[in-house]
Design an enzyme around this catalytic site. Structure first.
Site, PDB file in Angstrom:
ATOM      1  CE  LYS A 177      51.274  26.571  49.239  1.00  0.00           C
ATOM      2  NZ  LYS A 177      51.779  26.949  50.571  1.00  0.00           N
ATOM      3  NE  ARG A 237      57.705  27.277  56.415  1.00  0.00           N
ATOM      4  CZ  ARG A 237      56.635  26.772  55.820  1.00  0.00           C
ATOM      5  NH1 ARG A 237      56.634  25.532  55.345  1.00  0.00           N
ATOM      6  NH2 ARG A 237      55.533  27.481  55.677  1.00  0.00           N
ATOM      7  CE1 TYR A 293      61.563  -3.476  35.520  1.00  0.00           C
ATOM      8  CE2 TYR A 293      59.924  -1.791  35.991  1.00  0.00           C
ATOM      9  CZ  TYR A 293      60.799  -2.396  35.102  1.00  0.00           C
ATOM     10  OH  TYR A 293      60.902  -1.938  33.829  1.00  0.00           O
ATOM     11  CG  MET A 311      58.341   5.806  33.698  1.00  0.00           C
ATOM     12  SD  MET A 311      59.876   5.837  32.748  1.00  0.00           S
ATOM     13  CE  MET A 311      59.893   7.514  32.224  1.00  0.00           C
TER      14      MET A 311
HETATM   15  C1  LIG Z   1      50.554  27.069  51.287  1.00  0.00           C
HETATM   16  C2  LIG Z   1      50.278  28.094  52.287  1.00  0.00           C
HETATM   17  C3  LIG Z   1      49.017  28.164  52.894  1.00  0.00           C
HETATM   18  C4  LIG Z   1      47.932  27.155  52.633  1.00  0.00           C
HETATM   19  O1  LIG Z   1      48.132  26.027  53.451  1.00  0.00           O
HETATM   20  P1  LIG Z   1      47.101  24.826  53.443  1.00  0.00           P
HETATM   21  O2  LIG Z   1      47.595  23.909  54.490  1.00  0.00           O
HETATM   22  O3  LIG Z   1      47.200  24.211  52.075  1.00  0.00           O
HETATM   23  O4  LIG Z   1      45.770  25.400  53.687  1.00  0.00           O
HETATM   24  C5  LIG Z   1      48.789  29.182  53.786  1.00  0.00           C
HETATM   25  N1  LIG Z   1      49.746  30.090  54.068  1.00  0.00           N
HETATM   26  C6  LIG Z   1      50.967  30.048  53.518  1.00  0.00           C
HETATM   27  C7  LIG Z   1      51.977  31.073  53.890  1.00  0.00           C
HETATM   28  C8  LIG Z   1      51.278  29.052  52.616  1.00  0.00           C
HETATM   29  O5  LIG Z   1      52.490  29.017  52.067  1.00  0.00           O
END
Ligand SMILES: *Cc1c(COP(=O)(O)O)cnc(C)c1O
Length: 373
Positions: free
Chosen positions: A35, A130, A261, A309
């Site tokens: 992802k 969640r 800055y 930046m």
């Molecule tokens: C992102 C995600 C993972 C991977 O988690 P990591 O901590 O990066 O290994 C596993 N399961 C779900 C549902 C996720 O959204």
């Protein structure tokens, strides 16, 4: 010449890290979680390192389509499932498996009529609150899916909230394992997909009998899911990315002079300051405090003053050979001329910034050129 900053993606390291996920999950299939454009590394770039995973898990439909374009014919799982009913047709067209985590998705499946057999992952809310069905509603959702002629398989799925540590003094997975067992038992299923990287590395053996699939994310890219308790080296993980740049200027400053800055850094003695072509517009965190580790010509030193930046500033005390053009490693590996590798784990940078390696990787900006080795 382009600005000297660049990111290198290390394919051998990423395949090595995938093999670590396998070693910790005997008997399970491994989802490579890609992802967020493979945690900022680029799906196109990492694909050759991960094409012996058992499947790819992600969120975005266009990323799923990209994997098909790249030639991946195996399983792809949408971790958040579909976002609207028309996405179900997309899953059919590209043979994508999807998570069902709420009532709306369940209804969309019930009103779909198709000869395609959907493979779905039914999410249990094991206490993280969640996504997913609460334990008492899970069996009903399972039965509704099972009654659909176009559902060809259901796999239970859960996500741990505390696999990287403990929960109220107990193991971080004990409570949710119990919830899972209570729900899965009466359904006659033993295994599903429960583990993220932290669960794979810390509890792999214990979870193996419950794991048809595991979901490896951060560990593939060389971040430790339970840093600082364990560094990536402890888990034998190698950095998937090196972010490097160069010094573009040097300032000799006197006691009492300030840098950057807000004049947040005040020199307590005469010193040399290096100016690095890397700033928050490249994805380096602006909130990196004075003292954040960084390598100049492979020598570990610290940032000083505020990140701006396009630039940040470093302490060159003790690095007299540093000059404009010297290599700066923001995180990852520096290959010294003598062949030695000096490593700055991304977790070491994330910690003083009050964040995790995940966020730094994902924040890599589009203007940073990426290459693969
Ligand atoms: C992102 C995600 C993972 C991977 O988690 P990591 O901590 O990066 O290994 C596993 N399961 C779900 C549902 C996720 O959204």
């Amino acid at each position: 010449m382009p600005r000297p900053i660049s990111a290198r993606i290390h394919l051998e390291a990423i395949s090595h890290n995938l093999s670590r996920a396998r070693a910790h999950s005997p008997g399970s299939k491994v989802w490579a979680v890609v992802k967020a454009n493979a945690y900022g590394h680029g799906i196109r770039h990492v694909y050759p390192a991960l094409d012996n995973a058992d499947g790819f898990a992600l969120l975005d439909l266009d990323e799923a389509a990209l994997l098909r374009e790249l030639g991946w014919k195996g399983p792809i799982l949408l971790l958040e499932g579909v976002f609207e009913p028309s996405d179900i047709a997309f899953c059919e067209a590209h043979d994508i498996w999807h998570t069902i985590h709420n009532e709306a998705q369940l209804r969309w499946m019930e009103s779909r009529h198709t000869s395609h057999l959907h493979k779905v992952f039914l999410k249990l809310n094991g206490g993280m609150n969640r996504l997913g069905f609460k334990p008492e509603l899970y069996a009903a959702a399972w039965e509704r899916l099972q009654a659909l002629p176009h559902v060809g398989g259901i796999t239970p799925m859960m996500h741990f909230s505390d696999a990287d540590g403990s929960r109220f003094g107990q193991s971080g997975i004990a409570y949710q394992m119990e919830v899972f067992a209570k729900v899965a038992g009466p359904l006659g299923v033993k295994a599903g997909t429960l583990s993220n990287s932290a669960a794979i590395l810390r509890h792999g053996a214990e979870l193996a009998p419950l794991s048809e699939w595991v979901r490896a994310g951060i560990m593939l890219y060389g971040g430790s899911p339970d840093y600082p308790e364990h560094a990536p080296e402890h888990w034998d993980l190698q950095p998937g990315m090196t972010l490097s740049s160069q010094l573009i200027a040097i300032q000799d400053i006197q006691t009492g002079d300030t840098v950057g800055y807000g004049s947040t850094f005040v020199a307590e003695r005469p010193m040399r300051i290096g100016v690095v072509a890397c700033g928050y517009a490249d994805g380096y965190p602006r909130h990196a405090p004075t003292g954040t580790p960084i390598l100049v010509d492979g020598v570990r030193t610290r940032t000083v003053g505020r990140v701006s930046m396009d630039m940040l500033t470093v302490d060159l005390s003790g690095i007299p050979q540093a000059m404009p053009g010297s290599t700066v490693t923001l995180w990852g590996d520096f290959h010294a001329p003598d062949g030695e590798v000096r490593r700055l784990p991304i977790d070491d940078v994330a910690l003083p910034c009050g964040t995790v390696s995940y966020e730094l990787m994902c924040a890599l900006a589009r203007r940073v050129p990426v290459s693969v080795d």
